[in-house]
Design an enzyme around this catalytic site. Structure first.
Site, PDB file in Angstrom:
ATOM      1  N   GLY A   1       0.819  -1.216   0.000  1.00  0.00           N
ATOM      2  CA  GLY A   1       0.000   0.000   0.000  1.00  0.00           C
ATOM      3  C   GLY A   1       0.850   1.262   0.000  1.00  0.00           C
ATOM      4  N   TYR A   2       1.338   1.630  -1.143  1.00  0.00           N
ATOM      5  CA  TYR A   2       2.127   2.860  -1.243  1.00  0.00           C
ATOM      6  C   TYR A   2       1.309   3.982  -1.873  1.00  0.00           C
ATOM      7  CZ  TYR A   2       6.458   0.156  -0.480  1.00  0.00           C
ATOM      8  OH  TYR A   2       7.442  -0.616   0.009  1.00  0.00           O
TER       9      TYR A   2
ATOM     10  N   GLU B   1      11.023  -3.600  -6.185  1.00  0.00           N
ATOM     11  CA  GLU B   1       9.822  -3.593  -7.008  1.00  0.00           C
ATOM     12  C   GLU B   1      10.168  -3.367  -8.474  1.00  0.00           C
ATOM     13  OE1 GLU B   1       5.392  -1.598  -7.278  1.00  0.00           O
ATOM     14  OE2 GLU B   1       7.043  -0.420  -6.463  1.00  0.00           O
TER      15      GLU B   1
END
Lengths: 398, 380, 398, 380
Positions: A137-138, A254
């Site tokens: 959850g960024y 990521e």
């Protein structure tokens, strides 16, 4: 490397291969053809087959789910060389990964580096055992490239944090159990300094998700709403205000993932598609305007592959070219976007169908639409160009 | 003939804009899509468009139309391009209506044109057979048997084909595939025995049917034989006019997508600043502006050429379709990119322009096809 | 327009044509093929032929050198409609302009708007009579697009200004008599406010020029050095500090000129050059990659011409599209640059010669080099894009 | 075979850079140009280059060379590309030397290769006849008469041709123009009767002569007949190697022009700010950077393929020449534009790269030629 070590490694390799051959079911050695083939674990985990369950359980028992983590966290305690050998042998046999998990690839490295001993012992083994499925959850609505501008608020209520806010672009948010979040614990300090890294159980009251539909149709992304969610203070990783440091560390992991995820097999060779779709006149493509574009594309595609080769070779030779990841991200995604523009042009009317069997439910058109996101996700093309201009070329900021 | 529209044309444009603003907006197209609407366009809206006279704009007054001309129709198409309104305007009025007006005999015109003007029928234009637009690539055969033609073949990309009452069918009475001679146009009732249609839902949420003709028997006087230079010339002229009409529609889409993108650049903040202040984005916007100036010019130039019956029609049609195809692609791509993540979601409307751009690009020849055609016209 | 006025204008048109036919020598009705064909006047003026002298003297006597200026300044006092008729008749007969002069096209308008009555009476008649050849001194080394950042200093010494500095990109600076300059008279105020507009006799002590050689070879440009030049205070136009206002007013005139100057005849049709240089195979250009580029170029070229047509028509209909001059400047110059890139590609080895008769002393290669300046002079392409973004699209400044 | 250079190659590159930094700089080329130097390259500098072994790099040790390989020669060419050094390296070593090494018999090699390695002769490579590079377009005839060939024809773009001691002449012993069969290569002494040369000064201030052969009689054993697959195959392989060598030179020019432009962006002020802060310029610079990364890769890949005698040589040569041609054009254009007015002056050196870029682009096939060739290799 001395001879006895080398001998030991040779033995390790032989034993590993023998074990894999004996234990990895045949169906778990077939190439993955869709994300549904993967085992993700989690509270509501389902195996698609007995083979999948057997393979996971055997690897878990062997401690090879995350073979390179320490044994106290459920890992196999393998060193780098052993881990490399295991990976090589699995690749040779075509063994699938027994567990896909953002917990392993994204959260784990952060916990190992930033969490307390207690937190590590609590969360890492659960990841290895596939008990908890994690999501990230960024991003927030309206923030886009400006990650640090996030507004989700975690108020210190003494014994817990009260979290309010909204996250977007959460991959598989609707299928996950816990979410690791960036939240703002301090609105007084500069925006990077007020951010903290918080783990939230999605079964908590006040957490809900909604799928995001993309222009290509369904997607794995969701929005995640956090509405007066109570989170124990022990779920904060490291100190309050350290969130940005942790996030930056994780973002490198990521960016590496985006390169590889979603790739199923090699894309079609454009010139072959062209020959089939357009036909030849006197030995050259009948549409000479398209011919020119396909030739230019194939030139760049071939040379881009040589560039990956060269930069790997340079890195091996100790020539580390750090910020080049922005070059790869930018050029690779732009090439892929061009590829699908050309595919659409080559397929003509047949590429435009959106539904129906003949078009495999509009496969090409949907893939085409999906590629438009390549230059946005994982840092937009504009951000990559900014990074190249500033970090590599050293051009000044205004 | 100055390259501006008249006051009357402007008035028409304004009233169409008013009508479509609410009733023809993208929400409308989205609803048709999400409801899997069996027709694929809004019949009530189409009735209002007919009441406004839009279906009769290019039909002579003698046949119940307004004789208002293609420059006027172009203004309407531009507005439907802005709102992405699905309607039989392209299939029935622009393509089939033009073919009948140019190539029909008096009886055919008297029978069909008032029906088109009155909005009573939908006519699918069945010309395409391959993956790409290729007017000469006609395998569909029309074989003369006594006083009938028997039609056999399959047509692709027949807009509104699954709800059409009639078809204009391009078929070959003789000659080899890819030969001009032998190509003729026929009016065929959709209920004739031997016709089956398959609805294909396209990327832009519109329809384009696959239509199969198996031993379809029609009367010999169903042929459109009123055009001076024969069937293929009729087809080419009809296509050129329709290409220009599509370019007008595309201009509307280009303008709308661009304006939405500029508005977004003025409002969206990143890193605490309006993203429209970033010079790299400003230059991209400015370059698009310049290209759109060119788009405006070629569309009006080509529309006027239809009304003036210019001998230069084919070249102008290819210039218009080639340029608009290029720039609609550019502007719709930049739209998504500059909207960022939000632009990738189905909730945001900018993506609808991307999808329409790609379908209309292919329809009646893409930029590559028309650049090639332009080069051939100049003998290189 | 009432009938008697219309009748008078018809008479004026007939008389004008008759006079031109009787007085304009045959050789002065031939198209200009090189800048050397033009008469520029000035202290060292030379006529290239008797016809040129006769034509100038007759037009001067007729007061038609600058037909639309008031008679007290040596003009013909014609009104707009009469002036238009005269221009039309001259165009029909192909009459050359009797005098080319930056005094008429650039300085004159500034003097008419900003100078004192005395200054107008002093300078304007000299311009009309071709006695003084003027050049322009705006740009400075190192200033580039930032015109207002100029550093040439004019110190107020009581009875005169003492000027020190350097100008670049002065067209025909080495052939001119006077220069109209932007100078800085005040270093204390903001940069736009300290600028003044000064006329300098280039015969003054301390003025020297040096030709600028371009990458294409020779050029009409010079650098102009001002080294302790004493300039009478009466040579300042309007008030000190008004220079920027005057310059902006003049720049619109200059931008118009760049569009027209240097154009001798229409450029070659690229597709014809292509057919000749490359040849055809099966009816299409043998090089299908180049074919694609030529086709794209000719599309844009044709539509750009229609755009000029459309915007003129819109302007006639009262639809004034002011800032579009930046669009024309940008797109027109970029097209011209593309044209010569393609010309060079089409001509292959033959286009690369720089000297020698066969290549007409490298005509194509030099023209090619010269076009690279098109997107720099008269406001760079980048400046034009900035203007479009801000003034037309209304995008905000940072 | 990793895509990196060895330590030895790096050392060579460094010493060449040192040598050229002063003696081969652009000031040198400018002087040759302004003095209308009758030779067109600096003989003293060439002697120093020869002393460094550069003329013998790709000549086997058995023939007096160093047998260092083309990857090494590529490093040298890259440095001459940075400094725009004019020398017989391309004409004599890269083109003619390669042709003799590949196609000469033992006697020819023994006679010519040591001379090349020793820097004692200049050999012009006379292949071109049309406006564009076209290896099969050979009209020049070599007619066998007894034990002689008689050569008739005219060759264009013969680099260093006006000062050449010998020529390698591509001529046709039979077959029609544009046919591969019948094309052969001959070694011809420049002083042979019937040869006249016209010096042509090129845009890049270098020389490329027009060479006329009128009834030029040479001994029958002047033919290079040592290559397995005959004359045309020898020509193509020589050209492919030379194209790669030119691409290496172009990479040097691209790097140098780009670095100068970036340095200028960091120093030049406009409106009181460093122009390198403007985002639109930053993005253009960043895009060039990415393209140059591709350029580096294809050059080293192709150079290594020569040394490995890869069967993929032709494709890699065309990739290298096509890509470098495209990017040298881009970077040299952007160089002028970003330098602004000063870039347009002859005093500033950036314009020299523009001029060299256009000449080397055409030499042995431009981007268009090689893209076409690549497409044909993939059968489309």
């Amino acid at each position: 490397m001395n001879d006895s070590i080398k001998q030991n490694l040779d033995i390790f390799r032989k034993e590993t291969r023998a074990w894999l051959e004996a234990n990895c079911p045949e169906s778990m050695r077939q190439p993955v053809t869709s994300p549904n083939d993967l085992y993700w674990g989690g509270r509501n985990a389902k195996y698609i087959s007995d083979d999948q369950r057997i393979w996971f359980e055997r690897m878990l028992e062997k401690k090879w789910i995350v073979p390179y983590w320490e044994e106290k966290y459920g890992g196999g305690g393998l060193n780098n060389i052993e881990h490399k050998i295991l990976t090589e042998e699995m690749t040779k046999l075509g063994c699938r990964k027994p567990l896909f998990s953002f917990g392993i690839s994204m959260l784990g490295p952060a916990l190992l580096k930033f969490a307390t001993a207690e937190q590590k012992l609590k969360y890492l083994p659960e990841i290895v055992q596939g008990k908890i499925r994690w999501c990230q959850g960024y991003s927030e609505p309206g923030a886009g490239s400006d990650l640090a501008g996030l507004q989700t608020k975690a108020e210190d209520m003494g014994d817990h944090y009260l979290v309010n806010g909204q996250k977007v672009w959460t991959s598989y948010g609707d299928k996950s159990d816990w979410i690791f979040c960036l939240v703002r614990t301090n609105f007084e300090v500069s925006k990077h300094k007020g951010v903290s890294f918080l783990l939230i159980d999605m079964a908590s009251e006040g957490v809900s998700t909604r799928p995001i539909k993309l222009i290509s149709g369904k997607s794995p992304f969701t929005e995640t709403f956090l509405d007066n969610v109570k989170v124990p203070k022990g779920n904060l990783i490291n100190e309050p205000g350290q969130g940005w440091t942790i996030a930056k560390y994780l973002l490198t992991h990521e960016r590496q993932m985006i390169g590889g995820v979603g790739e199923t097999g090699t894309p079609p060779q454009l010139s072959e598609v062209a020959q089939e779709c357009i036909g030849l006149t006197n030995g050259i493509l009948s549409d000479s305007i398209l011919r020119s574009k396909v030739a230019k594309f194939e030139m760049d595609e071939a040379i881009f592959d040589y560039t990956i080769e060269r930069i790997i070779d340079e890195a091996k030779a100790g020539n580390n070219s750090g910020a080049l990841s922005s070059f790869f991200k930018y050029y690779g995604t732009e090439l892929n976007i061009s590829r699908y523009e050309l595919m659409l042009a080559l397929q003509g009317y047949d590429g435009l169908a959106w539904e129906g069997e003949a078009s495999n439910e509009g496969q090409l058109a949907r893939l085409f639409c999906r590629t438009k996101g390549n230059s946005i996700e994982g840092g937009t093309s504009e951000i990559q160009l900014n990074i190249i201009a500033k970090r590599i070329l050293g051009l000044p900021s205004s | 003939m100055p390259l501006i529209i008249t006051e009357e044309q402007q008035m028409l444009k304004t009233s169409v804009k008013e009508l479509l603003k609410n009733k023809g907006a993208i929400t409308n197209l989205r609803k048709l899509r999400d409801d899997s609407d069996p027709i694929g366009f809004d019949k009530e809206l189409w009735k209002e468009m007919v009441d406004l006279g839009l279906s009769g704009l290019v039909i002579p007054e003698a046949y119940g139309g307004l004789g208002f001309g293609y420059t006027g129709l172009g203004q309407v198409l531009e507005e439907t391009g802005r709102t992405l309104t699905a309607s039989p305007l392209v299939s029935t009025v622009l393509l089939s209506g033009t073919a009948i007006r140019l190539g029909g005999d008096v009886m055919q015109k008297e029978q069909l044109l008032p029906e088109i003007a009155g909005g009573n029928i939908v006519i699918g234009f069945a010309s395409e057979e391959g993956k790409h637009h290729a007017p000469k690539l006609v395998k569909t055969a029309a074989t003369l048997q006594g006083d009938s033609y028997v039609i056999n073949g399959t047509k692709k990309m027949v807009l509104d084909g699954h709800v059409a009452d009639k078809f204009i069918v391009v078929a070959r009475t003789n000659g080899a595939v890819d030969e001009e001679a032998g190509i003729e146009l026929f009016v065929v009732d959709a209920k004739t025995e031997g016709i089956t249609t398959e609805r294909i839902i396209m990327m832009d949420s519109r329809n384009a049917a696959l239509v199969h003709f198996k031993d379809v028997k029609i009367s010999a006087n169903s042929r459109l034989d009123g055009f001076t230079n024969g069937g293929y010339a009729l087809l080419e002229k009809t296509l050129d006019i329709a290409r220009i009409g599509l370019a007008a529609e595309m201009l509307g889409g280009v303008n709308e997508a661009f304006e939405r993108t500029i508005a977004y650049l003025k409002e969206r903040q990143q890193f605490g600043v309006i993203i429209g202040t970033f010079q790299a984005l400003q230059h991209r916007a400015a370059k698009m502006f310049c290209e759109i100036e060119l788009c405006k010019s070629i569309v009006i130039k080509a529309l006027k050429a239809i009304d003036a019956d210019s001998p230069d029609l084919a070249r102008l049609a290819s210039l218009a379709k080639a340029k608009l195809g290029e720039i609609y692609q550019l502007v719709s791509n930049e739209g998504i990119q500059l909207f960022g993540g939000i632009g990738m979601t189905d909730d945001e409307e900018i993506g609808f322009f991307l999808k329409r751009a790609r379908v209309v690009q292919q329809t009646l020849g893409d930029t590559n096809f028309h650049l090639d055609r332009l080069a051939r016209m100049r003998f290189f």
